[in-house]
Design a protein around this motif. Structure first.
Motif, PDB file in Angstrom:
ATOM      1  N   ASN A  53     -18.390  -7.065   3.048  1.00 56.98           N
ATOM      2  CA  ASN A  53     -18.359  -6.434   4.473  1.00 56.98           C
ATOM      3  C   ASN A  53     -19.671  -6.968   5.292  1.00 56.98           C
ATOM      4  OD1 ASN A  53     -15.907  -5.675   4.491  1.00 56.98           O
ATOM      5  ND2 ASN A  53     -16.446  -3.237   3.899  1.00 56.98           N
ATOM      6  N   LYS A 164     -15.032   6.270  13.497  1.00 56.23           N
ATOM      7  CA  LYS A 164     -14.625   5.112  12.657  1.00 56.23           C
ATOM      8  C   LYS A 164     -13.411   4.342  13.673  1.00 56.23           C
ATOM      9  CE  LYS A 164     -16.802   5.138   8.928  1.00 56.23           C
ATOM     10  NZ  LYS A 164     -17.790   4.269   8.645  1.00 56.23           N
ATOM     11  N   LEU A 167      -6.892   2.014  14.703  1.00 60.65           N
ATOM     12  CA  LEU A 167      -5.953   1.074  15.056  1.00 60.65           C
ATOM     13  C   LEU A 167      -4.280   1.938  15.126  1.00 60.65           C
ATOM     14  CD1 LEU A 167      -5.989  -1.618  15.473  1.00 60.65           C
ATOM     15  CD2 LEU A 167      -4.901  -2.242  13.050  1.00 60.65           C
ATOM     16  N   TYR A 170      -4.610   5.271  13.528  1.00 64.08           N
ATOM     17  CA  TYR A 170      -4.852   5.458  12.320  1.00 64.08           C
ATOM     18  C   TYR A 170      -6.119   4.999  11.968  1.00 64.08           C
ATOM     19  CZ  TYR A 170      -4.758   4.372   7.361  1.00 64.08           C
ATOM     20  OH  TYR A 170      -5.159   4.664   6.016  1.00 64.08           O
ATOM     21  N   GLU A 171      -7.002   5.876  11.590  1.00 65.51           N
ATOM     22  CA  GLU A 171      -8.342   5.710  11.297  1.00 65.51           C
ATOM     23  C   GLU A 171      -8.883   4.945   9.915  1.00 65.51           C
ATOM     24  OE1 GLU A 171     -11.218   8.833  11.098  1.00 65.51           O
ATOM     25  OE2 GLU A 171     -11.358   9.019  13.161  1.00 65.51           O
ATOM     26  N   LEU A 172      -9.641   3.758  10.314  1.00 64.85           N
ATOM     27  CA  LEU A 172      -9.945   2.778   9.113  1.00 64.85           C
ATOM     28  C   LEU A 172     -11.226   3.389   8.668  1.00 64.85           C
ATOM     29  CD1 LEU A 172      -9.503  -0.614  11.269  1.00 64.85           C
ATOM     30  CD2 LEU A 172      -7.824   0.351   9.997  1.00 64.85           C
ATOM     31  N   LYS A 173     -11.102   3.882   7.245  1.00 66.68           N
ATOM     32  CA  LYS A 173     -12.020   4.766   6.879  1.00 66.68           C
ATOM     33  C   LYS A 173     -12.593   3.957   5.582  1.00 66.68           C
ATOM     34  CE  LYS A 173     -10.397   8.801   6.773  1.00 66.68           C
ATOM     35  NZ  LYS A 173      -9.815   9.755   7.730  1.00 66.68           N
ATOM     36  N   SER A 174     -11.833   3.602   4.562  1.00 70.01           N
ATOM     37  CA  SER A 174     -12.149   3.155   3.146  1.00 70.01           C
ATOM     38  C   SER A 174     -12.891   1.615   3.507  1.00 70.01           C
ATOM     39  CB  SER A 174     -10.991   3.175   2.250  1.00 70.01           C
ATOM     40  OG  SER A 174     -10.197   1.937   2.697  1.00 70.01           O
ATOM     41  N   GLU A 177     -10.219  -0.952   4.182  1.00 67.88           N
ATOM     42  CA  GLU A 177      -9.515  -0.987   5.510  1.00 67.88           C
ATOM     43  C   GLU A 177     -10.688  -1.580   6.578  1.00 67.88           C
ATOM     44  OE1 GLU A 177      -6.817   3.017   4.964  1.00 67.88           O
ATOM     45  OE2 GLU A 177      -8.808   3.186   5.859  1.00 67.88           O
ATOM     46  N   LEU A 178     -11.879  -1.226   6.499  1.00 68.77           N
ATOM     47  CA  LEU A 178     -13.113  -1.893   7.025  1.00 68.77           C
ATOM     48  C   LEU A 178     -13.191  -3.333   6.810  1.00 68.77           C
ATOM     49  CD1 LEU A 178     -15.855   1.016   6.860  1.00 68.77           C
ATOM     50  CD2 LEU A 178     -14.732   0.225   9.064  1.00 68.77           C
ATOM     51  N   PHE A 181     -10.959  -5.257   9.151  1.00 72.65           N
ATOM     52  CA  PHE A 181     -11.143  -4.739  10.355  1.00 72.65           C
ATOM     53  C   PHE A 181     -12.373  -5.985  10.581  1.00 72.65           C
ATOM     54  CE2 PHE A 181     -14.682  -2.783  12.917  1.00 72.65           C
ATOM     55  CZ  PHE A 181     -14.049  -2.755  14.174  1.00 72.65           C
ATOM     56  N   TYR A 247     -19.228  -0.075  11.070  1.00 74.58           N
ATOM     57  CA  TYR A 247     -19.391  -0.086   9.766  1.00 74.58           C
ATOM     58  C   TYR A 247     -20.031   1.117   9.464  1.00 74.58           C
ATOM     59  CZ  TYR A 247     -20.138  -1.629   4.878  1.00 74.58           C
ATOM     60  OH  TYR A 247     -20.435  -1.739   3.598  1.00 74.58           O
TER      61      TYR A 247
END
Lengths: 355, 296
Positions: A53, A164, A167, A170-174, A177-178, A181, A247
């Motif tokens: 990332n 965060k 989408l 739905y939150e992109l947390k882990s 998922e990031l 993104f 991030y």
């Protein structure tokens, strides 16, 4: 990659400038894309994903800076400041107005582009050294302004917490998922830059870099294209700032100080000026350097230092190695890692003959 | 608000003294630029290194021994640096030299704390530290000493460039390398000499500044103040370094004195750069600089 070019004839400039130089390159790109989109998120654990990332964020910034420095030949020592402009713009929009990332991201980029073009105005009168100093001043002034204006920086700590990215609610947390993104925007950034540099605009940039007076004479408006280079490059920087903010979950000016500007310059020098692939190499290299050094020192550093000393030594060791690498590449291999890669590729391309 | 003359005079004198000390640092930058057309972004790190050498050279025992070690060490460092790093970069774009010195700055800022640790060392000048009273003003002897050293050196280098044979040769090299070579001047030797001189000036600047601030990596930050000074004065002018230093010193001190209460500090690190941007926009070659910027 290692394609043999026999049987491929290009009969037009259009063919020569195509995004895929060879038909088979589509397969290579497809395979690489599949690895990054499908295999990587499934096969890697959170630690490696977090490194990937960071590399992707650095890629976007390095490509942006390379458009300015490598393609247009204008130096900027203030790129981290443009990143902070993007970061704080997005953070303020996200917290105060509750905008989603698909609005804050371009907004941050555009704001950075505007400020970047403003800082680039001196480039119309001055070159080289003077421009370096002007952008340095831009960096210090923007840093100071963000730090001292609470309306921008959100109070005494000069940092804003950001939700965060979400989408469709739905939150992109882990990390995984990031990863998705960031990968999405990194691919857009890479493809966008590849197409930009083979377009009319990209050719104008290269013309200005190689001989500005000649470029003016063949009808390229230097005024417009230099500002455009600053704007596009700063847009990338702004987007980098926004991505980094999402991030980390926090916008903080300490992430965007002069040192960061120099980090990005080092990336494109070590990777290769005037090359998109080189920017990616450089971003990978500089991002991995601290991790590599830490592991190295944990294994061998015990020979020279006590454990307590090691913690303080590593950042300084990083700085030293980093400086030495910049000097080494400038003196020995000015075209950077990209040139080394090309040498390797050319060796295999014509193997078993030497040319 | 009443105009407080004593306060203003205090800010002015403070600014003038600090400004002269900036000039001393800027001088090293100007010397290199004048002779070799190269830009040294590591001037602040040179000063820091000189400070470390002065402290460690004499193990903190004798000031004069430390000074000698620092001067000789820095001159030798400048000389070697030119051989190893800058000579291969001759003829390359200006961006390459800028980045190489930025890399050098990173190396110096990394390697010294690794060698000697992150503590702050102190240098005590062999003069008293009692402030000198001059009417309502209190002057720090350290600053007076620094200003004196700066003035002496600036005068010395002005003479060197105008009158001495070496100085004239150096100006010839700066003006046009090929012609200088054709006239029998050993260009490479003068390049090395210019860097050695920059090291020497940095050594004196380092000793003066570290006696005021102490030696640690933060000392390198004054390198950033060099740019407003040299841009304002003109990159290749020694007189410009003095005048630029004085103006920046005064602007900084007065701006900090009057604006800090309103903006919550930090004006000192801000005002010089605003001034510099204005100069770059309207008079990019500075007050005394040669007009040789290409217009594009």
């Amino acid at each position: 990659m290692f394609h043999r070019e026999s049987g491929v004839f290009k009969t037009s400039y259009r063919g020569d400038m195509a995004l895929y130089p060879l038909p088979i390159a589509k397969w290579t790109v497809g395979i690489i894309a599949a690895i990054f989109i499908v295999v990587a998120p499934l096969a890697l654990d959170d630690y490696y994903l977090s490194i990937l990332n960071l590399i992707m964020i650095a890629c976007v910034g390095a490509i942006g800076l390379n458009i300015l420095v490598g393609y247009t030949g204008q130096i900027s020592i203030g790129h981290a400041a443009f990143m902070s402009v993007g970061a704080y713009t997005a953070a303020n929009l996200a917290t105060k107005l509750g905008w989603d990332f698909w609005l804050t991201l371009p907004a941050g980029g555009l704001m950075a582009a505007a400020i970047g073009a403003l800082v680039g105005v001196p480039s119309l009168r001055i070159k080289g050294l003077y421009l370096a100093i002007a952008t340095l001043a831009g960096q210090l002034i923007i840093e100071w302004t963000i730090n001292h204006v609470p309306a921008i920086s959100g109070g005494t700590q000069a940092s804003i917490e950001v939700p965060k990215p979400a989408l469709f609610g739905y939150e992109l947390k882990s990390q995984g998922e990031l990863y998705g993104f960031l990968l999405f925007f990194t691919i857009i950034a890479i493809v966008g830059a590849l197409n930009l540099v083979r377009s009319r605009i990209g050719r104008a940039f290269v013309a200005i870099r190689d001989q500005d007076i000649a470029a003016e004479i063949i009808g390229i408006s230097i005024f417009r294209y230099k500002l455009l280079a600053f704007a596009i490059s700063s847009f990338y920087a702004g987007v980098t700032g926004v991505l980094y903010t999402y991030y980390l979950g926090i916008a903080n000016y300490e992430q965007f100080q002069l040192v960061t500007s120099i980090d990005y310059l080092a990336m494109i020098i070590i990777g290769g000026l005037g090359s998109i692939l080189g920017s990616i190499f450089g971003a990978v290299f500089i991002t991995l350097l601290p991790t590599f050094l830490r592991n190295f020192m944990e294994s061998f550093g015990g020979l020279f230092f006590t454990d307590a000393e090691l913690a303080t030594v590593v950042p300084y060791l990083r700085l030293t190695v980093f400086g030495l690498l910049i000097i080494f590449f400038l003196v020995v291999e000015p075209e950077g890692l990209n040139r080394l890669w090309r040498n390797i590729r050319n060796y295999f391309r014509v193997w078993p003959f030497s040319y | 608000m009443d105009f407080d003359f004593t306060f203003f005079a205090l800010l002015m004198t403070n600014g003038v003294l600090i400004g002269l000390m900036y000039s001393l640092i800027a001088l090293g930058f100007v010397l290199v630029y004048k002779a070799t057309d190269a830009i040294n972004f590591a001037q602040g790190e040179f000063v820091m290194m000189a400070g470390y050498l002065a402290v460690l050279g004499a193990f903190g025992v004798n000031f004069w021994l430390g000074l000698i070690v620092s001067v000789l060490g820095m001159a030798a460092f400048g000389f070697v640096l030119e051989r190893v790093m800058l000579r291969p970069l001759i003829g390359r774009p200006v961006v390459a030299v800028i980045m190489a010195t930025i890399g050098l700055a990173a190396v110096l800022r990394g390697i010294w704390p690794m060698l000697v640790g992150v503590d702050t060392y102190n240098i005590t000048l062999p003069i008293s530290d009692e402030p000198i009273e001059l009417g309502p003003l209190l002057l720090q002897p350290v600053q007076l000493f620094g200003a004196g050293v700066a003035l002496a050196f600036l005068a010395g280098f002005t003479w060197f460039f105008l009158k001495s044979r070496m100085g004239v040769a150096m100006r010839a090299v700066a003006d046009n390398q090929q012609v200088a070579m054709a006239m029998g001047i050993n260009v490479e030797r003068y390049f090395a000499l210019a860097w050695a001189m920059a090291g020497l000036v940095a050594a004196l600047g380092g000793v003066v500044w570290s006696s005021m601030l102490g030696v640690d990596t933060h000392l390198a930050l004054i390198g950033l103040k060099v740019f407003p000074v040299v841009i304002l004065g003109g990159l290749d002018s020694i007189v410009g370094a003095i005048v630029g230093g004085l103006i920046i010193g005064v602007v900084e001190s007065v701006a900090a004195g009057y604006l800090d209460p309103y903006v919550g500090g930090g004006t000192k690190d801000f005002a010089p750069y605003v001034l510099m941007i204005l100069v770059l926009m309207f008079k990019p070659y500075g007050i005394f600089g040669k007009r040789k910027i290409e217009r594009v």
